[in-house]
Design a protein around this motif. Structure first.
Motif, short mmCIF file in Angstrom:
data_model
loop_
_atom_site.label_atom_id
_atom_site.label_comp_id
_atom_site.label_asym_id
_atom_site.label_seq_id
_atom_site.Cartn_x
_atom_site.Cartn_y
_atom_site.Cartn_z
N ASP A 41 6.10 59.71 75.65
CA ASP A 41 5.02 58.82 76.05
C ASP A 41 4.60 58.00 74.83
N LEU A 42 5.01 56.75 74.80
CA LEU A 42 4.67 55.87 73.68
C LEU A 42 3.36 55.12 73.91
N ASP A 43 2.88 55.11 75.14
CA ASP A 43 1.62 54.42 75.44
C ASP A 43 0.42 55.28 75.07
N ASN A 44 0.56 56.58 75.23
CA ASN A 44 -0.53 57.49 74.91
C ASN A 44 0.05 58.77 74.28
N PRO A 45 0.65 58.66 73.09
CA PRO A 45 1.29 59.82 72.46
C PRO A 45 0.26 60.89 72.08
N THR B 52 1.51 64.65 71.53
CA THR B 52 2.13 65.71 70.75
C THR B 52 2.52 65.17 69.37
N LEU B 53 2.76 66.09 68.45
CA LEU B 53 3.13 65.68 67.10
C LEU B 53 4.46 64.94 67.11
N ASN B 54 5.42 65.43 67.88
CA ASN B 54 6.72 64.75 67.95
C ASN B 54 6.59 63.36 68.56
N GLU B 55 5.74 63.22 69.57
CA GLU B 55 5.53 61.90 70.15
C GLU B 55 4.94 60.94 69.13
N LYS B 56 4.00 61.41 68.34
CA LYS B 56 3.35 60.55 67.35
C LYS B 56 4.31 60.17 66.22
N ILE B 57 5.17 61.09 65.82
CA ILE B 57 6.18 60.77 64.81
C ILE B 57 7.09 59.65 65.32
N ASN B 58 7.48 59.72 66.59
CA ASN B 58 8.34 58.69 67.16
C ASN B 58 7.59 57.38 67.35
N TRP B 59 6.32 57.43 67.69
CA TRP B 59 5.53 56.20 67.79
C TRP B 59 5.50 55.51 66.43
N LEU B 60 5.28 56.29 65.36
CA LEU B 60 5.27 55.72 64.02
C LEU B 60 6.64 55.12 63.67
N LYS B 61 7.68 55.79 64.07
CA LYS B 61 9.04 55.31 63.77
C LYS B 61 9.30 53.95 64.40
N LEU B 62 8.78 53.74 65.61
CA LEU B 62 9.05 52.51 66.33
C LEU B 62 8.02 51.41 66.09
N ASN B 63 6.80 51.78 65.67
CA ASN B 63 5.72 50.80 65.63
C ASN B 63 5.05 50.59 64.28
N TYR B 64 5.18 51.53 63.37
CA TYR B 64 4.44 51.45 62.11
C TYR B 64 5.40 51.19 60.95
N ARG B 65 5.14 50.17 60.18
CA ARG B 65 5.99 49.82 59.05
C ARG B 65 5.18 49.84 57.77
N ASN B 66 5.55 50.73 56.87
CA ASN B 66 4.96 50.71 55.53
C ASN B 66 5.89 49.89 54.64
N PRO B 67 5.36 48.94 53.88
CA PRO B 67 6.23 48.03 53.11
C PRO B 67 7.12 48.73 52.09
N ILE B 68 6.78 49.94 51.67
CA ILE B 68 7.62 50.63 50.70
C ILE B 68 8.37 51.80 51.33
N GLU C 225 -2.94 66.79 67.77
CA GLU C 225 -4.35 66.40 67.76
C GLU C 225 -4.86 66.08 66.36
N LYS C 226 -4.21 66.66 65.35
CA LYS C 226 -4.69 66.51 63.96
C LYS C 226 -4.19 65.22 63.31
N LEU C 227 -3.19 64.58 63.90
CA LEU C 227 -2.62 63.37 63.30
C LEU C 227 -3.18 62.12 63.97
N ASN C 228 -3.85 61.29 63.18
CA ASN C 228 -4.41 60.03 63.68
C ASN C 228 -3.44 58.90 63.32
N ILE C 229 -2.86 58.28 64.34
CA ILE C 229 -1.87 57.22 64.08
C ILE C 229 -2.44 55.82 64.20
N VAL C 230 -3.72 55.71 64.55
CA VAL C 230 -4.36 54.40 64.62
C VAL C 230 -5.54 54.39 63.66
N ASP C 231 -5.86 53.22 63.14
CA ASP C 231 -6.97 53.10 62.19
C ASP C 231 -8.31 53.12 62.91
#
Length: 314
Positions: A54-58, A60-76, A308-314
């Motif tokens: 579920d990428l719309d409302n991740p 689980t921890l694995n879901e959030k890791i995958n959301w970050l992989k597809l949507n979050y880019r750190n420049p370094i 629940e402990k990982l916040n992937i949005v600011d």
């Protein structure tokens, strides 16, 4: 005959040149390069974890890791995944005293010959993948250097991005690095401490003991060094021993946690790996997507609890 052909294609110059065009076609279909990153990720996620991503409302921890992989880019991000470039980041952030001594760097596998290498035990590896290295304890021993060169050449020709669609690996310039082999006195690989940081705070610690041996086991702890009732990884061969033994609390645990939080403070999720030799810390590597976000939890309920402990949005 089968053994001869395998050796011919993998370790001879002629065999390698003949194999390469067919290998590229093979890997195109094997790694499903025709799929978009999202489609590939969804298929791999379902296959490994048994539930839809579920990428719309991740949650689980694995879901959030995958959301970050597809949507979050750190420049370094790519520099951190590069085992050579990350050394600069470590030097700038916490100092080079935590770096494993570097003996040699090259982009040409044919440079890996005894006269270019140190007189002490070493590990030879590429900077752009997640596989293990080649251990050489004595360069003057009977060693097939041509076979090592061809193995490195093969590794350098591969782009690890296609295995898991982890974007940080896609544009890394392949290099070969030679580091001093760490020795904890056991004759094997030293224990590997992995600190999983959520939003700049250490939340989980895994410890691998006896890696590469039949006695390999892995425990999970919190920051108070209390053993945790879960596993987040693929099954070990001796999985019955997982979490069944105690590991002594490292004397430098507070330092390990403090350094990991300093390195991860600009990231949503970051795994910081350490080796401990005679109470001295050595930096291992940084990982932005633990097992590509497809590591099964046992029990399964911890996937959501820790998510629940990982916040992937600011």
């Amino acid at each position: 005959m089968k053994s001869f052909l395998r050796r011919f294609f993998q370790t001879s110059e002629i065999g390698y040149s003949l194999l390469s065009p067919f290998a590229r076609i093979y890997y195109f279909f094997l790694h499903k390069r025709y799929l978009s990153p999202e489609k590939f990720t969804r298929k791999r996620f379902k296959k490994n974890l048994g539930y839809d991503l579920d990428l719309d409302n991740p949650k689980t921890l694995n879901e959030k890791i995958n959301w970050l992989k597809l949507n979050y880019r750190n420049p370094i991000g790519s520099a951190l995944a590069d085992k050579y470039e990350v050394r600069k980041y470590i030097d700038e952030k916490i100092g080079n005293k935590y770096l494993i001594p570097l003996a040699f760097v090259t982009s040409n596998p044919k440079d890996i010959v005894p006269e270019n290498l140190p007189d002490y035990p070493m590990i030879i590896k590429t900077n752009h993948d997640s596989s293990g290295g080649i251990v050489v304890k004595d360069k003057n021993a009977s060693i097939n250097w041509t076979e090592i060169q061809l193995r490195l050449r093969k590794n350098m020709s591969q782009n690890y991005y296609w295995d898991n669609r982890e974007p940080v690996y896609k544009d890394i310039k392949p290099l070969i690095i030679v580091e001093k082999l760490l020795d904890d006195g056991t004759g094997g690989f030293p224990s590997d401490y992995k600190l999983h940081c959520f939003n700049g705070n250490v939340e989980m610690i895994s410890v691998d003991v006896g890696r590469g041996s039949a006695q390999h086991f892995r425990n999970w702890y919190n920051t108070n060094w209390e053993k945790q009732p879960y596993q987040w990884s693929k099954m070990l061969k001796n999985s019955s021993d997982v979490n069944s033994r105690d590991i002594e609390k490292p004397k430098c645990l507070d330092e390990m946690i403090s350094l990991s939080e300093e390195l991860s403070k600009d990231f949503k999720y970051l795994r910081v790996d350490w080796y401990l030799i005679n109470n001295k810390l050595y930096f291992g590597e940084l990982t932005l997507y633990h097992i590509g976000g497809t590591g099964p939890f046992r029990p399964v309920s911890w996937d959501a609890k820790l998510g629940e402990k990982l916040n992937i949005v600011d």
